[in-house]
Design an enzyme around this catalytic site. Structure first.
Site, short mmCIF file in Angstrom:
data_model
loop_
_atom_site.label_atom_id
_atom_site.label_comp_id
_atom_site.label_asym_id
_atom_site.label_seq_id
_atom_site.Cartn_x
_atom_site.Cartn_y
_atom_site.Cartn_z
N GLN A 1 0.82 -1.21 0.00
CA GLN A 1 0.00 0.00 0.00
C GLN A 1 0.85 1.26 0.00
O GLN A 1 1.93 1.29 0.58
CB GLN A 1 -0.91 0.00 1.23
CG GLN A 1 -2.18 -0.77 0.99
CD GLN A 1 -3.09 -0.78 2.19
OE1 GLN A 1 -3.25 -1.79 2.85
NE2 GLN A 1 -3.69 0.35 2.50
N SER B 1 4.32 -6.57 2.46
CA SER B 1 3.00 -6.54 3.09
C SER B 1 1.95 -7.08 2.13
O SER B 1 1.99 -8.25 1.76
CB SER B 1 2.69 -5.11 3.56
OG SER B 1 1.48 -5.08 4.30
N LEU B 2 1.00 -6.25 1.69
CA LEU B 2 0.01 -6.68 0.71
C LEU B 2 0.67 -7.34 -0.50
O LEU B 2 0.15 -8.31 -1.07
CB LEU B 2 -0.79 -5.45 0.24
CG LEU B 2 -1.50 -5.59 -1.11
CD1 LEU B 2 -2.72 -6.46 -0.96
CD2 LEU B 2 -1.86 -4.25 -1.69
N ARG C 1 -9.11 -8.79 3.75
CA ARG C 1 -7.98 -8.35 4.57
C ARG C 1 -8.07 -6.84 4.81
O ARG C 1 -7.89 -6.35 5.94
CB ARG C 1 -6.67 -8.69 3.85
CG ARG C 1 -5.38 -8.34 4.58
CD ARG C 1 -4.19 -8.83 3.74
NE ARG C 1 -2.89 -8.60 4.37
CZ ARG C 1 -2.13 -7.53 4.18
NH1 ARG C 1 -2.55 -6.55 3.38
NH2 ARG C 1 -0.96 -7.41 4.78
N HIS D 1 0.44 -3.91 10.99
CA HIS D 1 1.62 -4.68 11.42
C HIS D 1 2.02 -4.41 12.88
O HIS D 1 3.21 -4.31 13.19
CB HIS D 1 2.80 -4.44 10.47
CG HIS D 1 2.48 -4.80 9.05
ND1 HIS D 1 2.21 -6.10 8.66
CD2 HIS D 1 2.34 -4.03 7.94
CE1 HIS D 1 1.94 -6.10 7.37
NE2 HIS D 1 2.00 -4.88 6.91
N GLN E 1 1.75 -12.11 9.71
CA GLN E 1 2.18 -10.87 9.05
C GLN E 1 1.30 -9.67 9.43
O GLN E 1 1.77 -8.54 9.53
CB GLN E 1 2.15 -11.08 7.53
CG GLN E 1 2.74 -9.95 6.71
CD GLN E 1 1.91 -9.66 5.47
OE1 GLN E 1 0.76 -9.27 5.57
NE2 GLN E 1 2.51 -9.86 4.31
#
Length: 307
Positions: free
Chosen positions: A11, A88-89, A113, A197, A246
């Site tokens: 993101q 991440s994503l 998510r 996170h 994660q």
């Protein structure tokens, strides 16, 4: 022998109008995503509004589809990386590239998510901040010292001297002040809608675990390094568990790139909108050759290289 890795952004790399030059080539994959999502994703990406595209539940499918769409075009033209990873994503994009997840399953997963992450913490109660110019262990120690009864921790180890922290807004303010006092070049709150996170995301992680349990995973056809461990997972079950972990634990991007380099990866292609990871990768290891595919024009240049 030097090896190739493809990495996929998270993101923050989205913008209205991205990939406009590739409409004809990407129309099929955006159509597939739209059928899963129940709205016209290409229209949102091209027309906005920006506020909507920047809401997590819309950002995540948009970036996944853009990144995977560019990956498919690269793959058709001979891209054959030794390793994949995503920030991440972006890990979901990497899992589609490695044939662990089907594209349609990944789109549905990241939509959920995004919703879970947004709803885990009431708006305004949690946020994130970028800390530049301190050592990793300094930032970790400051977070521990300033937490009190609240949550605040390192969320992204992006590159040496660039860490993102996440947690409750009041604790975040204390950490920003303490980092400035410790000599940080910059310590500033980020314009994000939730504290990703960190432990505040545990409710979202629990919800995600239930959904992931029912999605089929296949053994990776390309080796993948995962965020939460900066290691190659040993099994499909471990991949699934790492995706859950994660959400409430830090992204170890510095460790991920160092793991690649230790395995003779010398050429890394960032596949997706923006150039965020390319910049980080160079800061982590100057010997890495970095390129990015974020348009048809950049795709042509990169493809020439690996042909």
């Amino acid at each position: 022998m030097s090896k190739l890795a493809f990495v996929f952004p998270g993101q923050g790399s989205q913008q209205v109008g991205m990939l406009a030059d590739a409409e004809a080539q990407l129309a099929p994959i955006f159509q597939r995503a739209s059928e899963v999502l129940g709205y016209d994703l290409w229209n949102l990406v091209q027309q906005g509004p920006e506020e909507k595209l920047n809401q997590t539940e819309f950002t995540q499918p948009a970036l996944l589809t853009a990144s995977v769409g560019l990956w498919y075009l690269a793959e058709q033209q001979g891209a054959n990386p030794d390793v994949v990873a995503g920030h991440s994503l972006g890990e979901y994009s990497a899992l589609v590239a490695a044939k662990v997840l089907s594209f349609e399953d990944a789109v549905g997963l990241v939509q959920q998510r995004g919703r879970f992450m947004q709803s885990a913490v009431p708006l305004g109660e949690g946020s994130m901040a970028a800390i530049l110019g301190l050592e990793d262990d300094q930032v970790v120690a400051i977070c521990a010292a300033e937490a009190g009864e609240q949550v605040i921790s390192a969320a992204n180890f992006n590159s040496p001297g660039q860490i993102v922290v996440a947690g409750n807004v009041a604790a975040l303010a204390r950490v920003i002040d303490a980092c400035k006092a410790a000599g940080a070049k910059r310590a500033m709150q980020l314009a994000v809608s939730a504290p990703f996170h960190c432990a505040l995301m545990q409710p979202a992680a629990d919800q995600m675990a239930e959904i992931l349990a029912n999605v089929p995973f296949q053994p990776p056809q390309i080796k993948i390094i995962q965020n939460v461990s900066a290691e190659y997972p040993a099994s499909v079950d471990e991949i699934r568990e790492n995706l859950v972990s994660q959400m409430s634990n830090a992204v170890l991007w510095t460790g991920t790139v160092r793991k690649m380099r230790a395995g003779d990866i010398s050429h890394v292609v960032e596949c997706g909108p923006g150039k965020v990871l390319s910049g980080l990768n160079r800061r982590i290891d100057k010997s890495i050759e970095s390129e990015n595919i974020s348009s048809l024009e950049s795709l042509a240049g990169v493809v020439e290289g690996f042909q």
